[in-house]
Design a protein around this motif. Structure first.
Motif, PDB file in Angstrom:
ATOM      1  N   TYR A  77       8.673  18.151 -70.484  1.00  0.00           N
ATOM      2  CA  TYR A  77       7.810  19.064 -69.748  1.00  0.00           C
ATOM      3  C   TYR A  77       6.353  18.634 -69.923  1.00  0.00           C
ATOM      4  N   GLY A  78       5.657  18.416 -68.842  1.00  0.00           N
ATOM      5  CA  GLY A  78       4.254  18.019 -68.881  1.00  0.00           C
ATOM      6  C   GLY A  78       4.022  16.560 -69.191  1.00  0.00           C
ATOM      7  N   SER A  79       5.080  15.769 -69.274  1.00  0.00           N
ATOM      8  CA  SER A  79       4.934  14.359 -69.658  1.00  0.00           C
ATOM      9  C   SER A  79       4.218  13.522 -68.604  1.00  0.00           C
ATOM     10  N   GLU A  80       4.148  14.024 -67.376  1.00  0.00           N
ATOM     11  CA  GLU A  80       3.451  13.258 -66.342  1.00  0.00           C
ATOM     12  C   GLU A  80       1.954  13.156 -66.628  1.00  0.00           C
ATOM     13  N   THR A  81       1.442  13.960 -67.535  1.00  0.00           N
ATOM     14  CA  THR A  81       0.022  13.886 -67.887  1.00  0.00           C
ATOM     15  C   THR A  81      -0.228  13.023 -69.125  1.00  0.00           C
ATOM     16  N   TRP A  82       0.839  12.548 -69.785  1.00  0.00           N
ATOM     17  CA  TRP A  82       0.678  11.743 -70.985  1.00  0.00           C
ATOM     18  C   TRP A  82       0.292  10.319 -70.628  1.00  0.00           C
ATOM     19  N   ARG A  83      -0.458   9.694 -71.523  1.00  0.00           N
ATOM     20  CA  ARG A  83      -0.725   8.269 -71.365  1.00  0.00           C
ATOM     21  C   ARG A  83       0.544   7.525 -71.743  1.00  0.00           C
ATOM     22  N   SER A  84       0.899   6.548 -70.939  1.00  0.00           N
ATOM     23  CA  SER A  84       2.115   5.779 -71.204  1.00  0.00           C
ATOM     24  C   SER A  84       1.794   4.599 -72.113  1.00  0.00           C
ATOM     25  N   ILE A  85       1.816   4.879 -73.403  1.00  0.00           N
ATOM     26  CA  ILE A  85       1.626   3.794 -74.358  1.00  0.00           C
ATOM     27  C   ILE A  85       2.954   3.568 -75.076  1.00  0.00           C
ATOM     28  N   GLN A  86       3.138   2.369 -75.584  1.00  0.00           N
ATOM     29  CA  GLN A  86       4.420   1.995 -76.182  1.00  0.00           C
ATOM     30  C   GLN A  86       4.798   2.912 -77.346  1.00  0.00           C
ATOM     31  N   LYS A  87       3.833   3.323 -78.142  1.00  0.00           N
ATOM     32  CA  LYS A  87       4.116   4.195 -79.291  1.00  0.00           C
ATOM     33  C   LYS A  87       4.732   5.514 -78.829  1.00  0.00           C
ATOM     34  N   THR A  88       4.187   6.095 -77.774  1.00  0.00           N
ATOM     35  CA  THR A  88       4.706   7.354 -77.242  1.00  0.00           C
ATOM     36  C   THR A  88       6.106   7.169 -76.689  1.00  0.00           C
ATOM     37  N   LEU A  89       6.294   6.121 -75.901  1.00  0.00           N
ATOM     38  CA  LEU A  89       7.614   5.863 -75.312  1.00  0.00           C
ATOM     39  C   LEU A  89       8.664   5.617 -76.391  1.00  0.00           C
ATOM     40  N   THR A  90       8.290   4.913 -77.448  1.00  0.00           N
ATOM     41  CA  THR A  90       9.218   4.636 -78.555  1.00  0.00           C
ATOM     42  C   THR A  90       9.605   5.922 -79.271  1.00  0.00           C
ATOM     43  N   ARG A  91       8.640   6.800 -79.527  1.00  0.00           N
ATOM     44  CA  ARG A  91       8.941   8.063 -80.208  1.00  0.00           C
ATOM     45  C   ARG A  91       9.901   8.923 -79.395  1.00  0.00           C
ATOM     46  N   ILE A  92       9.672   8.987 -78.087  1.00  0.00           N
ATOM     47  CA  ILE A  92      10.535   9.782 -77.214  1.00  0.00           C
ATOM     48  C   ILE A  92      11.935   9.187 -77.177  1.00  0.00           C
ATOM     49  N   GLN A  93      12.033   7.870 -77.014  1.00  0.00           N
ATOM     50  CA  GLN A  93      13.343   7.220 -76.946  1.00  0.00           C
ATOM     51  C   GLN A  93      14.087   7.335 -78.267  1.00  0.00           C
ATOM     52  N   THR A  94      13.374   7.258 -79.380  1.00  0.00           N
ATOM     53  CA  THR A  94      14.007   7.418 -80.690  1.00  0.00           C
ATOM     54  C   THR A  94      14.615   8.804 -80.834  1.00  0.00           C
ATOM     55  N   PHE A  95      13.879   9.824 -80.421  1.00  0.00           N
ATOM     56  CA  PHE A  95      14.410  11.190 -80.485  1.00  0.00           C
ATOM     57  C   PHE A  95      15.652  11.330 -79.607  1.00  0.00           C
ATOM     58  N   ILE A  96      15.600  10.812 -78.390  1.00  0.00           N
ATOM     59  CA  ILE A  96      16.746  10.894 -77.471  1.00  0.00           C
ATOM     60  C   ILE A  96      17.949  10.176 -78.065  1.00  0.00           C
ATOM     61  N   ASN A  97      17.743   8.991 -78.632  1.00  0.00           N
ATOM     62  CA  ASN A  97      18.848   8.227 -79.230  1.00  0.00           C
ATOM     63  C   ASN A  97      19.488   8.982 -80.389  1.00  0.00           C
ATOM     64  N   LYS A  98      18.667   9.611 -81.229  1.00  0.00           N
ATOM     65  CA  LYS A  98      19.211  10.389 -82.351  1.00  0.00           C
ATOM     66  C   LYS A  98      20.074  11.544 -81.840  1.00  0.00           C
ATOM     67  N   CYS A  99      19.594  12.219 -80.814  1.00  0.00           N
ATOM     68  CA  CYS A  99      20.365  13.333 -80.246  1.00  0.00           C
ATOM     69  C   CYS A  99      21.689  12.836 -79.669  1.00  0.00           C
ATOM     70  N   LEU A 100      21.647  11.751 -78.915  1.00  0.00           N
ATOM     71  CA  LEU A 100      22.869  11.223 -78.306  1.00  0.00           C
ATOM     72  C   LEU A 100      23.869  10.770 -79.362  1.00  0.00           C
ATOM     73  N   ARG A 101      23.383  10.195 -80.445  1.00  0.00           N
ATOM     74  CA  ARG A 101      24.289   9.794 -81.522  1.00  0.00           C
ATOM     75  C   ARG A 101      24.986  11.009 -82.129  1.00  0.00           C
ATOM     76  N   ARG A 102      24.269  12.108 -82.269  1.00  0.00           N
ATOM     77  CA  ARG A 102      24.888  13.318 -82.814  1.00  0.00           C
ATOM     78  C   ARG A 102      25.895  13.909 -81.837  1.00  0.00           C
ATOM     79  N   ILE A 103      25.568  13.892 -80.558  1.00  0.00           N
ATOM     80  CA  ILE A 103      26.493  14.419 -79.555  1.00  0.00           C
ATOM     81  C   ILE A 103      27.769  13.592 -79.525  1.00  0.00           C
ATOM     82  N   LEU A 104      27.633  12.271 -79.613  1.00  0.00           N
ATOM     83  CA  LEU A 104      28.787  11.372 -79.548  1.00  0.00           C
ATOM     84  C   LEU A 104      29.453  11.164 -80.908  1.00  0.00           C
ATOM     85  N   HIS A 105      28.936  11.844 -81.940  1.00  0.00           N
ATOM     86  CA  HIS A 105      29.481  11.756 -83.306  1.00  0.00           C
ATOM     87  C   HIS A 105      29.467  10.321 -83.815  1.00  0.00           C
ATOM     88  N   LEU A 106      28.360   9.631 -83.610  1.00  0.00           N
ATOM     89  CA  LEU A 106      28.203   8.256 -84.072  1.00  0.00           C
ATOM     90  C   LEU A 106      27.269   8.225 -85.266  1.00  0.00           C
TER      91      LEU A 106
END
Length: 122
Positions: free
Chosen positions: A71-100
Motif C-alpha cells: 500500500y502506497g509503494s508507488e510513492t517509494w523510491r525504487s532503490i535496491q535496498k528497498t526492493l531486497t527488503r520487500i522481497q526478503t519479507f515475501i520469501n520468508k512468508c512464502l516459505r512458511r506457507i509452503l512449510h519449507l
C-alpha cells in the motif's frame, strides 16, 4: 480567535504512510513490513490448515498480506535496498506457507502442481 503555533516534526503518518522530512522511504518501508507481518501472523491458522489448498493460501496471501505490504509503494523510491527488503519479507512468508525450512533445497522446476500432486499422494 486562539491561534497555536504548529509543532515542527521530522516525520508523521498520513493516510497510513509515513512522511519523512528528508523525503526518504526507509521509515515507511519498515512500517509497511511490520503491518504486513501482523496481517500474516493473524492468518497463521490458515497457513497451518491442511484442508486448504496451497493455491488458495497463496491467493489469500496476495490479497491480504501483500496488499498491506505494498500500500502506497508507488510513492517509494525504487532503490535496491528497498526492493531486497520487500522481497526478503515475501520469501520468508512464502516459505512458511509452503512449510519449507531455510535449508531445504528446491529445484528451479518446482511448481504448485508438484506440491499439489505430493499433497494428494500423502
Amino acid at each position: 480567535m486562539n491561534v497555536e503555533p504548529l509543532e515542527e516534526t521530522d516525520s508523521f503518518t498520513y493516510l497510513g504512510s509515513t512522511i519523512n522530512k528528508n523525503g526518504g522511504t526507509e521509515e515507511d518501508v519498515k512500517a509497511r513490513i511490520q503491518k504486513a507481518r501482523v496481517a500474516f501472523i493473524m492468518l497463521r491458522k490458515i497457513w497451518r490448515a491442511k484442508q486448504i489448498k496451497t493455491n488458495t493460501k497463496l491467493r489469500i496471501f496476495n490479497s491480504r498480506v501483500k496488499a498491506v505490504l505494498l500500500y502506497g509503494s508507488e510513492t517509494w523510491r525504487s532503490i535496491q535496498k528497498t526492493l531486497t527488503r520487500i522481497q526478503t519479507f515475501i520469501n520468508k512468508c512464502l516459505r512458511r506457507i509452503l512449510h519449507l525450512k531455510w535449508t531445504d533445497k528446491i529445484s528451479n522446476n518446482y511448481t504448485l502442481e508438484n506440491d499439489q500432486a505430493t499433497t494428494h499422494r500423502k
